[in-house]
Design an enzyme around this catalytic site. Structure first.
Site, PDB file in Angstrom:
ATOM      1  N   THR A 167       0.819  -1.214   0.000  1.00  0.00           N
ATOM      2  CA  THR A 167       0.000   0.000   0.000  1.00  0.00           C
ATOM      3  C   THR A 167       0.854   1.266   0.000  1.00  0.00           C
ATOM      4  OG1 THR A 167      -1.711  -1.182   1.217  1.00  0.00           O
ATOM      5  CG2 THR A 167      -1.838   1.218   1.224  1.00  0.00           C
ATOM      6  N   SER A 218      -6.131  -0.621  -3.039  1.00  0.00           N
ATOM      7  CA  SER A 218      -6.536  -1.879  -3.667  1.00  0.00           C
ATOM      8  C   SER A 218      -5.992  -2.058  -5.085  1.00  0.00           C
ATOM      9  CB  SER A 218      -8.074  -1.962  -3.704  1.00  0.00           C
ATOM     10  OG  SER A 218      -8.606  -1.927  -2.395  1.00  0.00           O
ATOM     11  N   GLN A 248      -4.105 -17.089   0.776  1.00  0.00           N
ATOM     12  CA  GLN A 248      -3.750 -17.437   2.155  1.00  0.00           C
ATOM     13  C   GLN A 248      -3.818 -16.226   3.071  1.00  0.00           C
ATOM     14  OE1 GLN A 248      -1.078 -20.685   3.015  1.00  0.00           O
ATOM     15  NE2 GLN A 248       0.298 -19.287   4.085  1.00  0.00           N
ATOM     16  N   GLU A 249      -3.436 -15.064   2.574  1.00  0.00           N
ATOM     17  CA  GLU A 249      -3.511 -13.852   3.397  1.00  0.00           C
ATOM     18  C   GLU A 249      -4.946 -13.584   3.847  1.00  0.00           C
ATOM     19  OE1 GLU A 249      -2.435  -9.053   3.251  1.00  0.00           O
ATOM     20  OE2 GLU A 249      -1.798 -10.373   1.614  1.00  0.00           O
ATOM     21  N   GLN A 307     -35.487 -12.195  27.663  1.00  0.00           N
ATOM     22  CA  GLN A 307     -35.671 -12.779  26.333  1.00  0.00           C
ATOM     23  C   GLN A 307     -34.857 -12.057  25.273  1.00  0.00           C
ATOM     24  OE1 GLN A 307     -39.480 -12.484  24.029  1.00  0.00           O
ATOM     25  NE2 GLN A 307     -39.526 -14.721  24.294  1.00  0.00           N
ATOM     26  N   GLN A 359     -23.136  -3.843  23.560  1.00  0.00           N
ATOM     27  CA  GLN A 359     -24.462  -3.419  24.019  1.00  0.00           C
ATOM     28  C   GLN A 359     -24.920  -4.276  25.203  1.00  0.00           C
ATOM     29  OE1 GLN A 359     -25.926  -0.765  22.728  1.00  0.00           O
ATOM     30  NE2 GLN A 359     -27.828  -0.838  23.921  1.00  0.00           N
ATOM     31  N   LEU A 360     -24.670  -5.570  25.128  1.00  0.00           N
ATOM     32  CA  LEU A 360     -25.087  -6.462  26.206  1.00  0.00           C
ATOM     33  C   LEU A 360     -24.262  -6.262  27.477  1.00  0.00           C
ATOM     34  CD1 LEU A 360     -25.829  -9.744  24.211  1.00  0.00           C
ATOM     35  CD2 LEU A 360     -27.494  -8.290  25.389  1.00  0.00           C
ATOM     36  N   HIS A 361     -23.088  -5.687  27.341  1.00  0.00           N
ATOM     37  CA  HIS A 361     -22.281  -5.336  28.520  1.00  0.00           C
ATOM     38  C   HIS A 361     -22.769  -4.047  29.172  1.00  0.00           C
ATOM     39  CE1 HIS A 361     -19.297  -8.374  27.342  1.00  0.00           C
ATOM     40  NE2 HIS A 361     -18.650  -8.134  28.462  1.00  0.00           N
ATOM     41  N   GLU A 372     -15.347  -4.605  -0.096  1.00  0.00           N
ATOM     42  CA  GLU A 372     -15.931  -4.246  -1.396  1.00  0.00           C
ATOM     43  C   GLU A 372     -15.176  -4.952  -2.525  1.00  0.00           C
ATOM     44  OE1 GLU A 372     -17.308  -1.730   1.637  1.00  0.00           O
ATOM     45  OE2 GLU A 372     -15.206  -2.062   1.060  1.00  0.00           O
TER      46      GLU A 372
END
Length: 381
Positions: free
Chosen positions: A126, A132, A243-244, A281, A338-340, A369
Site C-alpha cells: 500500500t 486496492s 492465504q492472506e 428474552q 451493548q449487552l455489557h 468491497e
C-alpha cells in the site's frame, strides 16, 4: 468443535502453545497495548519454542509440518489479542514469498533467522495514494549496474517498525503495458542506505501492532534481493492473497468466538431487576442469533481451510469468508458491547478493546468491497 483437518498431534501442539502464551503473553498484553509495541523478546521466545514458521523445511529452521499448525498459532494468538496479527503476517504471508519464490541463497540467508525470531518480516504494498489497485503503485526500482535504485513511499505497513526484511512491491518497468507486468518484488533489509521509517501510525485499535510508513530515497538494493523473476511480482501477489485473506477470516472467526464467550460469562453474572441479564428474552435472542452465525461461520471456515491445505483453488470461497466473517465479527462486537451495558464502554473490560480492534479486518488484505467484486466476477457477472 473438533476441526476436521486437525489430528492428536495438532491438539498436543495447541496445548503447548496455550501454556506458553499463558506465561509469556496474557500477563503482558495490556502493557504491550499501552506501550504501543510487542517487544522483540516475545518474537524470540516464540521462535525458540518452534512457534514461528513451523511449515518451512527443517533445513531452514522450521519443522516441515502441515499448515494446520499455522492455523492453531493464528487462532491462539487472536485469543490473546488482535494486535498479535503481525506474527501471522510474518509466518503465513511474508515468509512464504521467500520459501516459494526465493533462491537457495536467499532461503539460507533469511529463513533460519525468520524461524528464530531474529529477523522480523513485513510486506509493503500500500502507498499513500494507492490501496486496492496494486497495478497503480508509484514506487520505482530502476536498474543501475548490479543494483536497483528504489524511490517511493509505503504506508499502513504491519511490522513496519520492527521489520528487518521487507518485501516491497515496486515498479521495475514504470512504462509497462499493461501496468501490472511492470511490478516486481524486492527484499529490502534494515539499514540499507536510503531506507528509512516514517511515522509509527496512531490507530483506533491494534495498539500494540507496530504499523508504520516506509520511505525509500535513492535506496540502493542489490539485484540478488529480487524475489523470483522481474515483472512477475503482481502474479506472485495474486497467488499469495488467498492465504492472506484466509488468515484474516480465521482471526475474525476466532475473535467472534472470544467475544461471544466473554459476553455469555458477563450476562450470566450481571444482575438487573432481581435476575441475571441472561434471563431476559432479548438477551437470549441476541445470543441465539450470534451463536448461530458463529457455528455456521466455523463450519464454512473449517471446510475452506481443509480445501486450502489440499492445494485447491478456493479464491471465491476465501473472498466470501473474508467478507462475511469480518462483517459478522463487526456485528458481534457491537451486540456484545451493548449487552455489557455501560461497562462495555470501559477500557478495563476486554470487549471494549475487541470493539476497537475488529473494524480494520474489513479493510486490510483487500477491502470487503473488493471481495464482492472478486465474488461477482467469479460468478460470471
Amino acid at each position: 468443535m473438533k476441526h476436521p483437518y486437525l489430528t492428536e498431534e495438532h491438539s498436543i501442539f495447541r496445548l503447548a502453545l496455550r501454556k506458553f502464551l499463558q506465561k509469556e503473553a496474557y500477563p503482558y498484553y495490556e502493557e504491550w497495548e499501552n506501550n504501543r509495541m510487542v517487544p522483540r523478546s516475545f518474537w524470540e521466545k516464540m521462535g525458540n519454542q518452534g512457534f514461528l514458521c513451523p511449515d518451512i523445511e527443517e533445513e531452514y529452521g522450521g519443522s516441515g509440518v502441515d499448515w494446520g499448525f499455522s492455523v492453531i498459532i493464528n487462532e491462539e494468538l487472536e485469543r490473546v489479542g488482535s494486535g498479535l496479527i503481525g506474527i501471522g503476517l510474518h509466518n503465513d504471508i511474508v515468509v512464504p514469498y521467500i520459501s516459494e519464490y526465493g533462491t537457495d541463497e536467499q532461503k539460507k540467508k533469511w529463513l533460519p533467522l525468520c524461524a528464530r525470531g531474529k529477523m522480523i518480516t513485513a510486506i509493503a504494498m500500500t502507498e499513500p495514494g494507492t490501496g486496492s489497485d496494486l497495478a497503480a503503485i508509484k514506487t520505482t526500482a530502476l536498474s543501475e549496474g548490479d543494483h536497483y535504485i528504489v524511490n517511493g513511499q509505503k504506508t499502513f505497513i504491519t511490522n513496519g517498525i520492527h521489520g528487518d526484511l521487507v518485501i516491497v512491491a515496486v515498479k521495475t518497468d514504470p512504462h509497462s503495458k499493461p501496468p501490472h507486468k511492470g511490478v516486481s518484488l524486492l527484499a529490502i533489509e534494515r539499514n540499507t542506505p536510503g531506507f528509512s521509517r516514517g511515522r509509527k501510525l496512531d490507530k483506533i485499535g491494534l495498539h500494540c501492532q507496530d504499523t508504520a510508513e516506509l520511505i525509500f530515497e535513492d535506496c540502493k538494493v542489490p539485484k540478488e534481493n529480487l524475489i523470483g523473476e522481474e515483472g512477475s511480482g503482481f502474479h506472485y501477489l495474486m497467488n499469495k492473497l488467498q492465504q492472506e485473506r484466509l488468515i484474516v477470516a480465521i482471526a475474525a472467526q476466532t475473535a467472534s468466538e472470544e467475544m461471544f464467550s466473554l459476553t455469555m460469562e458477563y450476562v450470566k453474572s450481571r444482575q438487573a431487576f432481581g435476575r441475571s441479564v441472561s434471563q431476559f428474552q432479548n438477551t437470549q435472542f441476541k445470543l441465539a442469533e450470534m451463536a448461530t452465525d458463529i457455528e455456521m461461520g466455523r463450519a464454512f471456515l473449517d471446510g475452506l481451510i481443509a480445501e486450502h491445505m489440499h492445494g485447491k483453488d478456493v479464491v471465491t470461497k476465501v473472498s466470501m469468508a473474508k467478507y462475511k466473517l469480518t462483517e459478522m465479527a463487526r456485528h458481534i462486537a457491537t451486540e456484545c458491547m451493548q449487552l455489557h451495558g455501560g461497562y462495555g464502554y470501559m477500557e478495563e473490560y476486554p470487549i471494549a478493546r475487541r470493539y476497537r480492534d475488529i473494524p480494520v479486518a474489513s479493510i486490510y488484505a483487500g477491502t470487503n468491497e473488493i471481495m464482492k467484486v472478486i465474488i461477482a466476477k467469479n460468478l460470471g457477472l
